[in-house]
Design a protein around this motif. Structure first.
Motif, PDB file in Angstrom:
ATOM      1  N   SER A 166      28.365   1.614 -10.304  1.00 18.00           N
ATOM      2  CA  SER A 166      28.799   1.509 -11.694  1.00 18.00           C
ATOM      3  C   SER A 166      28.535   2.801 -12.476  1.00 18.00           C
ATOM      4  O   SER A 166      29.049   2.965 -13.576  1.00 18.00           O
ATOM      5  N   SER A 167      27.759   3.699 -11.893  1.00 18.62           N
ATOM      6  CA  SER A 167      27.489   4.990 -12.539  1.00 18.62           C
ATOM      7  C   SER A 167      28.625   5.985 -12.342  1.00 18.62           C
ATOM      8  O   SER A 167      28.620   7.056 -12.962  1.00 18.62           O
ATOM      9  N   TYR A 168      29.584   5.640 -11.495  1.00 12.87           N
ATOM     10  CA  TYR A 168      30.601   6.594 -11.095  1.00 12.87           C
ATOM     11  C   TYR A 168      32.004   6.023 -11.193  1.00 12.87           C
ATOM     12  O   TYR A 168      32.232   4.845 -10.936  1.00 12.87           O
ATOM     13  N   ALA A 169      32.930   6.919 -11.510  1.00 15.24           N
ATOM     14  CA  ALA A 169      34.328   6.623 -11.220  1.00 15.24           C
ATOM     15  C   ALA A 169      34.519   6.800  -9.718  1.00 15.24           C
ATOM     16  O   ALA A 169      33.721   7.475  -9.057  1.00 15.24           O
ATOM     17  N   MET A 170      35.562   6.183  -9.184  1.00 12.07           N
ATOM     18  CA  MET A 170      35.783   6.212  -7.738  1.00 12.07           C
ATOM     19  C   MET A 170      37.217   6.588  -7.426  1.00 12.07           C
ATOM     20  O   MET A 170      38.137   6.306  -8.212  1.00 12.07           O
ATOM     21  N   GLY A 171      37.384   7.185  -6.265  1.00 11.94           N
ATOM     22  CA  GLY A 171      38.729   7.528  -5.847  1.00 11.94           C
ATOM     23  C   GLY A 171      38.941   7.236  -4.375  1.00 11.94           C
ATOM     24  O   GLY A 171      37.980   7.146  -3.599  1.00 11.94           O
ATOM     25  N   VAL A 225      33.064   9.389  -4.752  1.00 13.98           N
ATOM     26  CA  VAL A 225      32.541   9.134  -6.094  1.00 13.98           C
ATOM     27  C   VAL A 225      32.760  10.360  -6.975  1.00 13.98           C
ATOM     28  O   VAL A 225      32.676  11.500  -6.517  1.00 13.98           O
ATOM     29  N   HIS A 226      33.022  10.087  -8.248  1.00 11.40           N
ATOM     30  CA  HIS A 226      33.257  11.139  -9.224  1.00 11.40           C
ATOM     31  C   HIS A 226      32.298  10.949 -10.399  1.00 11.40           C
ATOM     32  O   HIS A 226      32.163   9.843 -10.898  1.00 11.40           O
ATOM     33  N   PRO A 227      31.660  12.020 -10.872  1.00 11.28           N
ATOM     34  CA  PRO A 227      30.657  11.888 -11.936  1.00 11.28           C
ATOM     35  C   PRO A 227      31.239  11.702 -13.334  1.00 11.28           C
ATOM     36  O   PRO A 227      30.529  11.307 -14.253  1.00 11.28           O
ATOM     37  N   GLY A 228      32.526  11.972 -13.491  1.00 10.80           N
ATOM     38  CA  GLY A 228      33.114  11.894 -14.821  1.00 10.80           C
ATOM     39  C   GLY A 228      34.351  11.022 -14.818  1.00 10.80           C
ATOM     40  O   GLY A 228      34.342   9.915 -14.300  1.00 10.80           O
ATOM     41  N   ARG A 277      34.685   3.790 -14.251  1.00 12.87           N
ATOM     42  CA  ARG A 277      33.406   3.108 -13.987  1.00 12.87           C
ATOM     43  C   ARG A 277      33.505   1.606 -14.217  1.00 12.87           C
ATOM     44  O   ARG A 277      32.990   0.819 -13.421  1.00 12.87           O
ATOM     45  N   SER A 278      34.160   1.228 -15.281  1.00 17.68           N
ATOM     46  CA  SER A 278      34.247  -0.200 -15.618  1.00 17.68           C
ATOM     47  C   SER A 278      35.377  -0.908 -14.888  1.00 17.68           C
ATOM     48  O   SER A 278      35.405  -2.133 -14.823  1.00 17.68           O
ATOM     49  N   GLY A 279      36.315  -0.135 -14.369  1.00 16.95           N
ATOM     50  CA  GLY A 279      37.486  -0.715 -13.729  1.00 16.95           C
ATOM     51  C   GLY A 279      38.657  -0.913 -14.662  1.00 16.95           C
ATOM     52  O   GLY A 279      39.707  -1.393 -14.238  1.00 16.95           O
ATOM     53  N   SER A 336      40.649  -1.494  -6.970  1.00 22.62           N
ATOM     54  CA  SER A 336      39.808  -2.372  -7.781  1.00 22.62           C
ATOM     55  C   SER A 336      38.358  -2.137  -7.378  1.00 22.62           C
ATOM     56  O   SER A 336      38.076  -1.461  -6.395  1.00 22.62           O
ATOM     57  N   ARG A 337      37.468  -2.713  -8.152  1.00 21.87           N
ATOM     58  CA  ARG A 337      36.051  -2.557  -7.841  1.00 21.87           C
ATOM     59  C   ARG A 337      35.278  -3.798  -8.249  1.00 21.87           C
ATOM     60  O   ARG A 337      35.661  -4.511  -9.175  1.00 21.87           O
ATOM     61  N   ASP A 338      34.176  -4.017  -7.547  1.00 24.25           N
ATOM     62  CA  ASP A 338      33.245  -5.084  -7.866  1.00 24.25           C
ATOM     63  C   ASP A 338      31.877  -4.428  -7.959  1.00 24.25           C
ATOM     64  O   ASP A 338      31.221  -4.195  -6.933  1.00 24.25           O
ATOM     65  N   ASN A 339      31.465  -4.098  -9.172  1.00 23.84           N
ATOM     66  CA  ASN A 339      30.206  -3.370  -9.343  1.00 23.84           C
ATOM     67  C   ASN A 339      29.003  -4.218  -8.924  1.00 23.84           C
ATOM     68  O   ASN A 339      27.981  -3.671  -8.498  1.00 23.84           O
ATOM     69  N   ALA A 340      29.117  -5.514  -9.033  1.00 26.33           N
ATOM     70  CA  ALA A 340      28.013  -6.380  -8.601  1.00 26.33           C
ATOM     71  C   ALA A 340      27.801  -6.280  -7.091  1.00 26.33           C
ATOM     72  O   ALA A 340      26.673  -6.431  -6.603  1.00 26.33           O
ATOM     73  N   LYS A 341      28.881  -6.015  -6.356  1.00 23.90           N
ATOM     74  CA  LYS A 341      28.794  -5.877  -4.908  1.00 23.90           C
ATOM     75  C   LYS A 341      28.736  -4.415  -4.472  1.00 23.90           C
ATOM     76  O   LYS A 341      28.704  -4.127  -3.265  1.00 23.90           O
ATOM     77  N   ASN A 342      28.755  -3.508  -5.458  1.00 23.64           N
ATOM     78  CA  ASN A 342      28.713  -2.075  -5.148  1.00 23.64           C
ATOM     79  C   ASN A 342      29.832  -1.677  -4.187  1.00 23.64           C
ATOM     80  O   ASN A 342      29.624  -0.882  -3.253  1.00 23.64           O
ATOM     81  N   THR A 343      31.028  -2.206  -4.444  1.00 24.01           N
ATOM     82  CA  THR A 343      32.145  -2.021  -3.520  1.00 24.01           C
ATOM     83  C   THR A 343      33.425  -1.720  -4.292  1.00 24.01           C
ATOM     84  O   THR A 343      33.654  -2.282  -5.370  1.00 24.01           O
ATOM     85  N   VAL A 344      34.214  -0.841  -3.708  1.00 23.13           N
ATOM     86  CA  VAL A 344      35.535  -0.519  -4.236  1.00 23.13           C
ATOM     87  C   VAL A 344      36.575  -0.895  -3.175  1.00 23.13           C
ATOM     88  O   VAL A 344      36.305  -0.762  -1.969  1.00 23.13           O
TER      89      VAL A 344
END
Length: 123
Positions: free
Chosen positions: A30-35, A98-101, A53-55, A71-79
């Motif tokens: 949840s700290s990161y955007a994802m690609g 993972v992307h920091p911004g 980060r939020s989806g 999509s992402r499930d931050n509770a499962k730490n999975t994209v």
């Protein structure tokens, strides 16, 4: 440090579907955007999709728009990457990162990468 493990790749016929997963450990996603990116033999790594980060925000390469869904499930730490209507030209090694911004399309701006999962689409 974030460790990423992709799964869900395989061999599928054209028109079929696959769902890729990217599981993270080490830090909360949840700290990161994802690609998601992909790389075919002899070609450069190319952007496929990204999610905030939020989806709430997503973006896609034109070549997959309307067929792929990130999509992402931050509770499962999975994209995830749901891939429908697959084409032979989608054949590649698929990576999550993972992307920091604000996630963009340039691989060089991403911090950590998984090892990839192979997707092969046959005619």
């Amino acid at each position: 440090q974030v460790q990423l493990v992709e799964s869900g790749g395989g061999l599928v016929q054209a028109g079929g579907s696959l769902r890729l997963s990217c599981a993270a450990s080490g830090r909360t996603l949840s700290s990161y955007a994802m690609g998601w990116f992909r790389q075919a033999p002899g070609k450069e790594r190319e952007f496929v999709a990204a999610i905030s980060r939020s989806g709430s925000d997503t973006r896609y390469a034109d070549s997959v728009k309307g067929r792929f869904t990130i999509s992402r499930d931050n509770a499962k730490n999975t994209v995830y990457l749901q891939m429908n209507s697959l084409k032979p030209e989608d054949t590649a090694l698929y990576y999550c990162a993972v992307h920091p911004g604000v996630a963009g399309t340039l691989p060089s701006t991403y911090l950590y990468w998984g090892q990839g999962t192979q997707v092969t689409v046959s005619l």
